[in-house]
Design a protein around this motif. Sequence first.
Motif, PDB file in Angstrom:
ATOM      1  N   TYR A  66       0.770  -1.239   0.064  1.00  0.00           N
ATOM      2  CA  TYR A  66      -0.090  -0.048   0.010  1.00  0.00           C
ATOM      3  C   TYR A  66       0.965   1.214   0.047  1.00  0.00           C
ATOM      4  O   TYR A  66       1.742   1.422   0.962  1.00  0.00           O
ATOM      5  CB  TYR A  66      -0.987  -0.079   1.046  1.00  0.00           C
ATOM      6  N   TYR A  67       1.078   1.997  -0.988  1.00  0.00           N
ATOM      7  CA  TYR A  67       1.709   2.976  -1.259  1.00  0.00           C
ATOM      8  C   TYR A  67       0.924   4.326  -0.822  1.00  0.00           C
ATOM      9  O   TYR A  67      -0.024   5.099  -1.225  1.00  0.00           O
ATOM     10  CB  TYR A  67       2.260   3.262  -2.543  1.00  0.00           C
ATOM     11  N   MET A  68       1.304   4.764   0.565  1.00  0.00           N
ATOM     12  CA  MET A  68       0.539   5.810   1.275  1.00  0.00           C
ATOM     13  C   MET A  68       0.984   7.201   0.603  1.00  0.00           C
ATOM     14  O   MET A  68       2.315   7.528   1.229  1.00  0.00           O
ATOM     15  CB  MET A  68       0.593   5.487   2.728  1.00  0.00           C
ATOM     16  N   TYR A  87      -1.682  -1.121  -4.289  1.00  0.00           N
ATOM     17  CA  TYR A  87      -2.513   0.292  -4.119  1.00  0.00           C
ATOM     18  C   TYR A  87      -1.717   1.426  -4.006  1.00  0.00           C
ATOM     19  O   TYR A  87      -1.089   1.369  -2.875  1.00  0.00           O
ATOM     20  CB  TYR A  87      -3.621  -0.261  -2.795  1.00  0.00           C
ATOM     21  N   CYS A 102      -2.627   4.925  -2.179  1.00  0.00           N
ATOM     22  CA  CYS A 102      -3.694   5.343  -1.322  1.00  0.00           C
ATOM     23  C   CYS A 102      -3.527   6.860  -1.175  1.00  0.00           C
ATOM     24  O   CYS A 102      -2.505   7.118  -0.681  1.00  0.00           O
ATOM     25  CB  CYS A 102      -3.687   4.585   0.156  1.00  0.00           C
ATOM     26  N   ARG A 131      -6.624   4.107  -5.192  1.00  0.00           N
ATOM     27  CA  ARG A 131      -7.710   4.301  -4.352  1.00  0.00           C
ATOM     28  C   ARG A 131      -7.661   5.560  -3.845  1.00  0.00           C
ATOM     29  O   ARG A 131      -6.769   5.966  -2.683  1.00  0.00           O
ATOM     30  CB  ARG A 131      -7.863   3.195  -3.349  1.00  0.00           C
ATOM     31  N   SER A 161      -7.648   4.070   4.646  1.00  0.00           N
ATOM     32  CA  SER A 161      -6.887   3.229   3.938  1.00  0.00           C
ATOM     33  C   SER A 161      -6.523   1.830   4.661  1.00  0.00           C
ATOM     34  O   SER A 161      -6.447   0.780   4.151  1.00  0.00           O
ATOM     35  CB  SER A 161      -5.608   3.965   3.261  1.00  0.00           C
ATOM     36  N   ALA A 191      -7.414  -1.779   4.258  1.00  0.00           N
ATOM     37  CA  ALA A 191      -6.451  -3.009   4.034  1.00  0.00           C
ATOM     38  C   ALA A 191      -6.811  -4.021   5.096  1.00  0.00           C
ATOM     39  O   ALA A 191      -6.332  -5.299   4.879  1.00  0.00           O
ATOM     40  CB  ALA A 191      -5.168  -2.413   4.319  1.00  0.00           C
ATOM     41  N   VAL A 232       1.143  -7.928   3.884  1.00  0.00           N
ATOM     42  CA  VAL A 232       0.798  -6.301   3.973  1.00  0.00           C
ATOM     43  C   VAL A 232       1.920  -5.589   4.245  1.00  0.00           C
ATOM     44  O   VAL A 232       2.523  -5.851   5.126  1.00  0.00           O
ATOM     45  CB  VAL A 232      -0.539  -6.055   4.717  1.00  0.00           C
ATOM     46  N   PHE A 291       2.990  -1.380   4.451  1.00  0.00           N
ATOM     47  CA  PHE A 291       2.565   0.100   4.202  1.00  0.00           C
ATOM     48  C   PHE A 291       3.770   1.119   3.609  1.00  0.00           C
ATOM     49  O   PHE A 291       4.620   1.232   4.790  1.00  0.00           O
ATOM     50  CB  PHE A 291       1.866   0.696   5.263  1.00  0.00           C
TER      51      PHE A 291
END
Length: 820
Positions: A67-69, A139, A141, A232, A293, A297, A315, A317
């Motif tokens: 998850y690329y925040m 994703y 985010c 997203r 997010s 997740a 997962v 982040f």
Amino acid sequence: MIDKQFEKEEFKKSVKENVKFLYRKTLEEATQEQIFQAVSYTVKDVIIDNWLKSQKAYEKQDPKIVYYMSMEFLMGRALGNNLINLGAYGEVKEALEELGLDINCIEDQEPDPALGNGGLGRLAACFLDSLATLNYCAYGCGIRYRYGMFKQEIRDGYQVEAPDNWLKNGYPFELRRPEYAKEVHFGGYVRVEWDPVKNENKFIHEGYQAVKAVPYDMPITGYNNDVVNTLRIWDAEPIVDFNLDSFDKGDYHNAVEQENLARTIVEVLYPNDNHMAGKELRLKQQYFFVSASLQAAIAKYKKTHDDITKLHEKVVFQMNDTHPTVAVAELMRLLMDQEGLGWDQAWDITTKCCAYTNHTIMSEALEKWPIELFSRLLPRVYQIIEEINRRFILEIQQKYPGNFEKVKKMAIIYDGQVKMAHLAIVAGYSVNGVARLHTEILKNQELKDFYEMMPEKFNNKTNGITQRRFLAHGNPLLADWVTDKIGPDWITDLSQLSKLKVYADDEKALQEFMTIKFKNKERLAKYILEHNGVEVDPHSIFDIQVKRLHEYKRQLLNILHVIYLYNQIKAHPEMDFYPRTFIFGAKASAAYARAKKIIKLINCVADVVNNDASINGKLKVVFIENYRVSNAEIIFAAADVSEQISTASKEASGTGNMKFMLNGAPTLGTMDGANVEIVQEVGEENAFIFGMSSDQIINYENNGGYDPDFIYNTDPEIRQVLMQLINGTFSSDTEMFRDIYNSLLDKRNMPRPDQYFILGDFRSYAEAQKRVEEAYKDEKRWAKMALLNTACSGKFTSDRTIQEYVDDIWHLDKVIVKEN
Ligand code: CR1
């Protein structure tokens, strides 16, 4: 390879049907914008099939997900890019031609989704492209800002900001997903209650305001592999429609407040690059998208896994700078308060799931929040940070007994502030810089104490860019030429470009290369004429600096040098001088007064220089209005010289430098950021390096001894240039540029006059510029240099960067979507 949808006849039929269906019009009656929508829907149809197929493959193969925040995703236009990645650009171009349409005009109808400021946001966009192309499940985010980066207009030489209402006609490449909405809570208080069953305290958050986070998904297509990942971005809505219900319950005030909160939270992107605004709304934005997010997740993980303590196996982040680092505390909260884990277990998982990327050492960019604000807005999250801090301080004391300096420097909460970078480093399992030099400075200067205490966390990931957008799409002439010479594999393996080196002494190839450059310069000249009303000569050297306006990037050094050249030509009209066009493009943060003054200065200098008949058009200065991803593609393709002139140590990496290089423009730059690695790849003889080293700069900063006054007093040509800022040469108002003048010389300027060493590097810059001119005059030498820049740019693909993140930090699994 070509999907049935993209067979020309099939495609044309679908576009016509969409125009009819969407607008009740025939193709002939439809506007270009309506045709853009219709074409996009046809393309989206194909993408959606692949999107579903990717989802199925992911469900079956159960890969680890990154998850690329990121607060920012500077995507640029989607239509052309999707067509490139679907391998259908050529077919669609032809089909549109057969319908009497020009694909460029259709692409130009698309708003440029500008949900980011500069390098950091564009990097996130390149990373998503590479992740999908390399078959990784990812994703992005972020936030669906109603208004992205402002549109820049230049009026009377000044920057004027206009709102960017990018959603006004509806955006065809997004999908609202209300079924995945999440609640996010702000304010209130924490009630502590004893849980007699578990024999521990329970923390209950009450009296908060709630906002509904509703996700919008954008498809991210991989190149020719049927992979479609998801960006997203979250929109905010009030939890319940505002109605008299709450009024009856005496809760009118709260209903209004919640409605307001939802409306304001995603309203606008803060237009700051490398600078922290410190506004409460900004922290709300951060927590809003992070919480939504993370909840999504965890919910996704739990759908197919029942052991939350193994979250880190599936997962990761990645926190893009400190903006999303509240994630570590929010993850702790969710694991403890929602999932019922104890502190130690939650901490163990969190510290295996979170990783942090640092993008800057600029002190004004470091995020620190006042305790008062933080604890009021996020009371439970703040409590958790206090506990993380308490435990971390114990660790410091254990490692360095009696050393209170260490505690002072490293604590997460200190001096009434919450230090987000410290939180990220303590809770993250990886801390990376974005170019080799930058990472070394982090380890040896900025984050030295942390590096000494936890060296195993630190690593470098030199930035990269996607060649799909910045060569295949942005520079089709060069892309075709490259494919002609070495085949098409470079599109997914940029190291292939090194095969072009054999053409470095091939006269025919060099000539072809420079003919393409010339055509791209004509394309840019046409753009400049249409958009700026300035005529430029494509035979002149196109010397380009495009990037955010910031003092450390030193656009001021560039324009002062232009003034210096102007003086030279005026004083020695007979002087041999190769015609040069200096091109600038830059947005300044709306609140950054000095940066805006520098824009005004560039335009004032342009006015004088461009209208002085006595210099015979030898010098032109152009400021391109509203620099953004879409015109960037045209600009990079047309550059002869790439200006990368930041004060050494200040530019963490740069990515524009890589886009210029890929398109065959040698770097004129300091030994800063990724320039260092560019020079290493291409060889010093194929770049123009000048200026003080980062060590010299840091030494001056730490020990003093830099004296711009001395330079002013001993170098008459520099003095003349500076005097011209305040003697009416470029503005009848002699006070107009007083602040700029003072910034360089006034002892009261904090922390010191000429903070960015412009005068200190001036002579060395002018001398490097002289070398540029000499090199350009030698046509063959220049062509070779330009070609070698393209040939040696393979390292700087974001595909390489992403593979390094995967190998060293993320450990993702490859997924197969396309059956052969
Ligand atoms: C840096 O200034 C770098 C990008 C992407 C910027 C630039 O040199 O290329 O990040 N930093 O890594 C930034 O925006 C908040 O910091």
